[in-house]
Design an enzyme around this catalytic site. Structure first.
Site, PDB file in Angstrom:
ATOM      1  N   ALA A   7     -53.456  26.401  22.688  1.00 37.75           N
ATOM      2  CA  ALA A   7     -52.724  26.704  21.449  1.00 37.75           C
ATOM      3  C   ALA A   7     -52.120  28.101  21.506  1.00 37.75           C
ATOM      4  O   ALA A   7     -52.677  29.015  22.116  1.00 37.75           O
ATOM      5  CB  ALA A   7     -53.674  26.599  20.259  1.00 37.75           C
ATOM      6  N   ARG A  12      -3.181   8.541 -10.514  1.00 37.21           N
ATOM      7  CA  ARG A  12      -4.355   8.710 -11.367  1.00 37.21           C
ATOM      8  C   ARG A  12      -5.642   9.025 -10.609  1.00 37.21           C
ATOM      9  O   ARG A  12      -6.649   9.375 -11.191  1.00 37.21           O
ATOM     10  CB  ARG A  12      -4.541   7.450 -12.234  1.00 37.21           C
ATOM     11  CG  ARG A  12      -3.627   7.451 -13.434  1.00 37.21           C
ATOM     12  CD  ARG A  12      -3.697   6.128 -14.155  1.00 37.21           C
ATOM     13  NE  ARG A  12      -2.986   5.086 -13.426  1.00 37.21           N
ATOM     14  CZ  ARG A  12      -3.086   3.784 -13.710  1.00 37.21           C
ATOM     15  NH1 ARG A  12      -3.882   3.367 -14.654  1.00 37.21           N
ATOM     16  NH2 ARG A  12      -2.384   2.904 -13.027  1.00 37.21           N
ATOM     17  N   ALA A  57       0.828  -1.210   0.000  1.00 38.47           N
ATOM     18  CA  ALA A  57       0.000   0.000   0.000  1.00 38.47           C
ATOM     19  C   ALA A  57       0.859   1.255   0.000  1.00 38.47           C
ATOM     20  O   ALA A  57       0.495   2.281   0.558  1.00 38.47           O
ATOM     21  CB  ALA A  57      -0.909  -0.006   1.223  1.00 38.47           C
ATOM     22  N   GLY A  84       2.139   2.798  -2.808  1.00 41.03           N
ATOM     23  CA  GLY A  84       2.062   3.606  -4.039  1.00 41.03           C
ATOM     24  C   GLY A  84       1.298   4.907  -3.839  1.00 41.03           C
ATOM     25  O   GLY A  84       0.519   5.054  -2.894  1.00 41.03           O
TER      26      GLY A  84
HETATM   27  C1  UD1 Z   1       1.110  -5.038 -10.896  1.00 44.51           C
HETATM   28  C2  UD1 Z   1       1.829  -6.268 -11.448  1.00 44.51           C
HETATM   29  C3  UD1 Z   1       1.128  -6.756 -12.719  1.00 44.51           C
HETATM   30  C4  UD1 Z   1      -0.341  -7.019 -12.421  1.00 44.51           C
HETATM   31  C5  UD1 Z   1      -0.992  -5.778 -11.809  1.00 44.51           C
HETATM   32  C6  UD1 Z   1      -2.393  -6.080 -11.329  1.00 44.51           C
HETATM   33  C7  UD1 Z   1       4.156  -6.015 -10.858  1.00 44.51           C
HETATM   34  C8  UD1 Z   1       5.503  -5.657 -11.357  1.00 44.51           C
HETATM   35  N1  UD1 Z   1       3.199  -5.924 -11.754  1.00 44.51           N
HETATM   36  O1  UD1 Z   1       1.270  -3.989 -11.860  1.00 44.51           O
HETATM   37  O2  UD1 Z   1       1.730  -7.943 -13.175  1.00 44.51           O
HETATM   38  O3  UD1 Z   1      -1.022  -7.393 -13.600  1.00 44.51           O
HETATM   39  O4  UD1 Z   1      -0.253  -5.332 -10.663  1.00 44.51           O
HETATM   40  O5  UD1 Z   1      -3.003  -4.900 -10.877  1.00 44.51           O
HETATM   41  O6  UD1 Z   1       4.017  -6.452  -9.749  1.00 44.51           O
HETATM   42  N2  UD1 Z   1       3.424  -0.846  -4.518  1.00 44.51           N
HETATM   43  C9  UD1 Z   1       4.192  -0.629  -3.392  1.00 44.51           C
HETATM   44  N3  UD1 Z   1       5.502  -0.271  -3.561  1.00 44.51           N
HETATM   45  C10 UD1 Z   1       6.063  -0.166  -4.772  1.00 44.51           C
HETATM   46  C11 UD1 Z   1       5.274  -0.393  -5.921  1.00 44.51           C
HETATM   47  C12 UD1 Z   1       3.958  -0.750  -5.756  1.00 44.51           C
HETATM   48  O7  UD1 Z   1       3.720  -0.721  -2.268  1.00 44.51           O
HETATM   49  O8  UD1 Z   1       7.261   0.149  -4.826  1.00 44.51           O
HETATM   50  C13 UD1 Z   1       2.009  -1.214  -4.341  1.00 44.51           C
HETATM   51  C14 UD1 Z   1       1.060  -0.179  -4.926  1.00 44.51           C
HETATM   52  O9  UD1 Z   1       0.665   0.758  -3.939  1.00 44.51           O
HETATM   53  C15 UD1 Z   1      -0.109  -1.050  -5.360  1.00 44.51           C
HETATM   54  C16 UD1 Z   1       0.537  -2.374  -5.706  1.00 44.51           C
HETATM   55  O10 UD1 Z   1       1.774  -2.398  -5.047  1.00 44.51           O
HETATM   56  O11 UD1 Z   1      -1.028  -1.266  -4.316  1.00 44.51           O
HETATM   57  C17 UD1 Z   1       0.702  -2.585  -7.201  1.00 44.51           C
HETATM   58  O12 UD1 Z   1       1.552  -1.620  -7.750  1.00 44.51           O
HETATM   59  P1  UD1 Z   1       1.331  -0.983  -9.165  1.00 44.51           P
HETATM   60  O13 UD1 Z   1       2.395   0.002  -9.426  1.00 44.51           O
HETATM   61  O14 UD1 Z   1      -0.091  -0.528  -9.286  1.00 44.51           O
HETATM   62  O15 UD1 Z   1       1.576  -2.229 -10.100  1.00 44.51           O
HETATM   63  P2  UD1 Z   1       0.978  -2.424 -11.551  1.00 44.51           P
HETATM   64  O16 UD1 Z   1       1.795  -1.670 -12.525  1.00 44.51           O
HETATM   65  O17 UD1 Z   1      -0.479  -2.203 -11.507  1.00 44.51           O
HETATM   66 MG    MG Z   2      -1.901  -1.051 -10.292  1.00 40.27          MG
END
Ligand code: UD1
Ligand code: MG
Length: 455
Positions: free
Chosen positions: A420, A15, A9, A11
């Site tokens: 009243a 968007r 969690a 990220g």
């Molecule tokens: C990721 C998967 C992809 C999958 C998709 C499904 C990877 C490399 N790719 O891509 O294969 O189809 O999810 O939704 O795993 N997060 C962290 N720290 C970080 C990066 C991410 O905590 O350094 C968390 C984000 O907050 C999020 C989750 O991990 O909750 C997924 O990260 P995100 O960057 O959305 O990955 P996707 O590109 O969607």
């Molecule tokens: Mg994602």
């Protein structure tokens, strides 16, 4: 088998275009992350570790009620890096389940299936989706053996045609994660450490990767923008309404009922359109809720009817009561059996006895009212002098005539009667009549004004 859960969690959720961390945006009144935590709790894990980064303090504060272990990922270098941050706190003999904080509809049944497959090697939750754009594709070899996950940005045109995708959810023995995660590199288009890269490393080491499919595409829907947030909200509401209907609740339109909390219903409850439920709401048997009502932390006993456009918060409605249309019951209101509150009546911190009626255009605040009382239209309890709040006490069987003002603190004893239009400032004794309006004067032979010449 000891199970530990890691929820990613950290990220930013760019968007969402929001100052609120993405995982704190709400579905059905609860932060996204809370849904994930609750699903994880159903598996009764040894511990739940949550990796936070963006808005870490805010996220931790919002989930303070849950027993979670917080792990800080100061820089978001990818999902593999995120999991690695949590590994020092995880027992070597545990099975680890990795969840995403922004995938709120995942059910514990699916998660259990996945965890069972991850006893000796990593296992991945996959889904076949209509539009796989942006998601990691599942690459399978001979006889369907799972080989690796290729991210959209790194995939060839041919690989992009694959409709089976990585949901992001994965389970693995802790020992495997400890072995393969440090080997994961960041030599890819995004320069990130990808968690799914452990799969190809495990395959190279001779392991067979397990996988199971999610029960529906929406179950694994992640939230990246407000449109997806709405999509997930609608799906969640649809599932809740279906569950209630299965339990025997009549719902006029399942697309026009929103439950942001919990709703518990007796037999034969009927709910009309555009009803919003928040917090904990309990409806007894035979209760009917009219259209356009809002109920927040309310208990309604058997047989009561809440009519159209009523707003109730933090209150208790007795058996067979009738409320509204257009009633507002504010916190601390308790209605006794078969009490009636009619249109354009506001109540606050008041107890209304059995069978008492406040049917039209009244304000009742800080009032203790007995049984069988009749409050005339337009009656106001003046509970506030600009500084302090005071109480109005009304005994059993009292009758208050229309358009009366009861200036608190004041008591009207049992059987008292208020004429009243009175302003009551002194106690009214048992069975007394209080009239405090100017005596009516009738002037015989009175002439209406006539128009003056020249005007
Ligand atoms: C990721 C998967 C992809 C999958 C998709 C499904 C990877 C490399 N790719 O891509 O294969 O189809 O999810 O939704 O795993 N997060 C962290 N720290 C970080 C990066 C991410 O905590 O350094 C968390 C984000 O907050 C999020 C989750 O991990 O909750 C997924 O990260 P995100 O960057 O959305 O990955 P996707 O590109 O969607
Ligand atoms: Mg994602």
């Amino acid at each position: 088998m000891n199970l530990e859960v890691i929820i990613l969690a950290a990220g930013q959720g760019t968007r969402m275009k929001s100052s609120l961390p993405k995982v704190l945006h709400k579905v059905a009144g609860r932060p996204l992350l809370e849904h994930v935590v609750r699903a994880a709790q159903e598996l009764e894990p040894l511990a739940i570790h949550v990796v936070v980064g963006h808005g870490a303090a805010q996220v931790e504060a919002a989930l303070a009620a849950y027993p979670l272990r917080w792990v800080l990922q100061a820089e978001q270098l990818g999902t593999g890096h995120a999991v690695l941050q949590a590994m020092p706190a995880i027992a070597q003999d545990s099975t680890v389940l990795v969840l995403y904080g922004d995938v709120p509809l995942l059910g514990s049944a699916t998660l259990k299936r996945l965890v069972e497959k991850a006893q000796r090697a990593p296992a991945l939750l996959t889904a076949v989706v209509e539009n796989p754009y942006g998601l990691g594709r599942i690459i399978r070899g001979e006889r369907g053996v799972l080989l690796e996950v290729v991210e959209e940005k790194d995939a060839t045109d041919k690989q992009r045609l694959i409709e089976e995708v990585n949901t992001g959810v994965l389970a693995a023995p802790a020992a495997d994660l400890c072995e393969y995660l440090p080997q994961v590199g960041s030599d890819n288009k995004q320069g990130e450490y990808y968690l799914p890269d452990i799969l190809s490393l495990a395959v190279e080491a001779g392991k067979t990767i397990g996988s199971c499919e999610a029960s529906s595409e929406l179950e694994v829907q992640g939230v990246n923008d407000r449109a997806q947030l709405n999509q997930v909200e609608r799906e969640y509401q649809r599932l809740q309404a279906n569950e209630l209907m299965r339990e025997g609740v009549s719902i006029a339109d399942s697309n026009r009922l929103d439950i942001r909390g919990s709703l518990c219903c007796g037999d034969d409850v009927s709910i009309d359109v555009n009803v919003v439920i928040e917090g904990r709401v309990e409806l007894g048997s035979g209760v009917t809720i009219g259209p356009n009502c809002v109920l927040i932390d309310v208990a309604v006993a058997d047989g009561a009817s809440i009519h159209a456009f009523s707003h109730l918060q933090d209150c208790v409605v007795g058996k067979d009561c009738s409320v509204g249309p257009y009633a507002r019951l504010r916190p601390g209101t308790t209605l006794g059996e078969a009490a009636r509150v009619g249109n354009f009546v506001e109540m606050k911190k008041s107890t209304i006895g059995a069978g008492s009626k406040v049917n039209h255009l009244s304000y009742v605040g800080d009032c203790e009212m007995g049984d069988g009382v009749n409050i005339g239209a337009g009656t106001i309890t003046c509970n506030y002098d600009g500084v302090n709040k005071s109480k109005t006490e009304i005994g059993n069987g009292v009758f208050v005539g229309s358009n009366s003002t009861l200036v608190a603190p004041v008591t009207i004893a049992e059987g008292g009667f208020v004429g009243a239009g009175s302003t009551v400032t002194r106690a009214v004794g048992k069975n007394e009549l209080a009239v405090s309006r100017a005596r009516q004067k009738n002037i015989h032979g009175w002439q209406r004004p006539t128009k003056k010449a020249g005007d």
